[in-house]
Write a protein that holds these residues in place. Sequence first.
Motif, PDB file in Angstrom:
ATOM      1  N   GLY A 232      37.559  12.646  50.330  1.00  0.00           N
ATOM      2  CA  GLY A 232      36.414  13.121  49.564  1.00  0.00           C
ATOM      3  C   GLY A 232      36.787  14.088  48.459  1.00  0.00           C
ATOM      4  N   VAL A 233      35.758  14.685  47.839  1.00  0.00           N
ATOM      5  CA  VAL A 233      35.991  15.564  46.695  1.00  0.00           C
ATOM      6  C   VAL A 233      36.661  16.873  47.119  1.00  0.00           C
ATOM      7  N   THR A 234      36.281  17.424  48.298  1.00  0.00           N
ATOM      8  CA  THR A 234      36.920  18.653  48.777  1.00  0.00           C
ATOM      9  C   THR A 234      38.389  18.411  49.063  1.00  0.00           C
ATOM     10  N   ALA A 235      38.702  17.282  49.672  1.00  0.00           N
ATOM     11  CA  ALA A 235      40.088  16.944  49.963  1.00  0.00           C
ATOM     12  C   ALA A 235      40.916  16.860  48.690  1.00  0.00           C
ATOM     13  N   GLU A 236      40.327  16.339  47.635  1.00  0.00           N
ATOM     14  CA  GLU A 236      41.066  16.213  46.377  1.00  0.00           C
ATOM     15  C   GLU A 236      41.328  17.593  45.764  1.00  0.00           C
ATOM     16  N   ALA A 237      40.335  18.466  45.844  1.00  0.00           N
ATOM     17  CA  ALA A 237      40.544  19.824  45.337  1.00  0.00           C
ATOM     18  C   ALA A 237      41.598  20.563  46.160  1.00  0.00           C
ATOM     19  N   LEU A 238      41.544  20.397  47.479  1.00  0.00           N
ATOM     20  CA  LEU A 238      42.514  21.061  48.350  1.00  0.00           C
ATOM     21  C   LEU A 238      43.929  20.522  48.141  1.00  0.00           C
ATOM     22  N   MET A 242      46.494  23.457  47.869  1.00  0.00           N
ATOM     23  CA  MET A 242      47.437  23.614  48.967  1.00  0.00           C
ATOM     24  C   MET A 242      48.829  23.091  48.642  1.00  0.00           C
ATOM     25  N   ASP A 243      49.076  22.803  47.378  1.00  0.00           N
ATOM     26  CA  ASP A 243      50.393  22.318  46.974  1.00  0.00           C
ATOM     27  C   ASP A 243      51.468  23.345  47.346  1.00  0.00           C
ATOM     28  N   GLU A 244      52.564  22.873  47.945  1.00  0.00           N
ATOM     29  CA  GLU A 244      53.590  23.774  48.457  1.00  0.00           C
ATOM     30  C   GLU A 244      54.359  24.499  47.362  1.00  0.00           C
ATOM     31  N   GLU A 245      54.279  24.021  46.133  1.00  0.00           N
ATOM     32  CA  GLU A 245      55.010  24.664  45.043  1.00  0.00           C
ATOM     33  C   GLU A 245      54.100  25.424  44.092  1.00  0.00           C
ATOM     34  N   THR A 246      52.902  24.925  43.844  1.00  0.00           N
ATOM     35  CA  THR A 246      52.037  25.534  42.821  1.00  0.00           C
ATOM     36  C   THR A 246      50.696  26.015  43.367  1.00  0.00           C
TER      37      THR A 246
END
Length: 268
Positions: A232-238, A242-246
């Motif tokens: 979903g849209v929340t998952a895409e934002a997360l 939550m990217d391990e580098e940025t």
Amino acid sequence: MDDVASRGMVLLGCGRMGSAMLKGWLDGGLNPRAVTVITPNPSDWLRETGVHVNAPLPADPAIVLLAVKPQKMDEALPQLKSLGNGNTVFLSVAAGITLARYEEILGAQTPIVRAMPNTPSAIGRGITGIVGNGHATQAHMDLAQSLLEAVGQVVRVADETQLRALTAISGCGPAYVFHLIETMAKAGEGAGLAPDVALQLARATVAGAGALAETASEDPAQLRINVTSPGGVTAEALRVLMDEETGFPPLLERAVAAAIKRDKELSA
């Protein structure tokens, strides 16, 4: 608090934090005549509380709360030196000044408790970390905690070095959250919302999510999962956040490390 009622207490400094704590104590039933406040510019509110203002110090107060700015401490403390090396515990809410430094000024046998509150304490929603020196007994720590609970929650840390990490999380943390609100509102504007609507949405969302996180039985990770529909849209934002580098995790790690480094520099 019975000890405070019978022996009295001294409040050195009565700015925003000192006033918030004093209000909490008085609202909780503390007799204002048990309190002596030392401050160069007493407010009308302070004078109307019924506490002693800039009066002679009690001979053996149960506690002295040090609530002046750190840069004013060396100038303000000598007037209280006569209360050191005795039964009076000194409780400081000033950042950056070590227990050893207080012992140098007040005497090596003085019971001292350092506390690090945060700004939500001004509305009774703060959290404060405390640690005592070698002369602070369990009774002293209990008294300090009971007084600080007038403005929120209290946690005890194992040693003074942990106050740096606590400062970087809860002391500085409100600024991180305020900046989050700023950036969420700005992103909302960029997506087409009116500025006032974007700000209202950001404020209410952060406040509501914080209240839910504090009261819910689930931990924050589970609360996040509950809001996130797979794909979903929340998952895409997360995925971005939550990217391990940025994303948030490395960014906050760097921010906390920078705060701890600066705290060490200021305490040197």
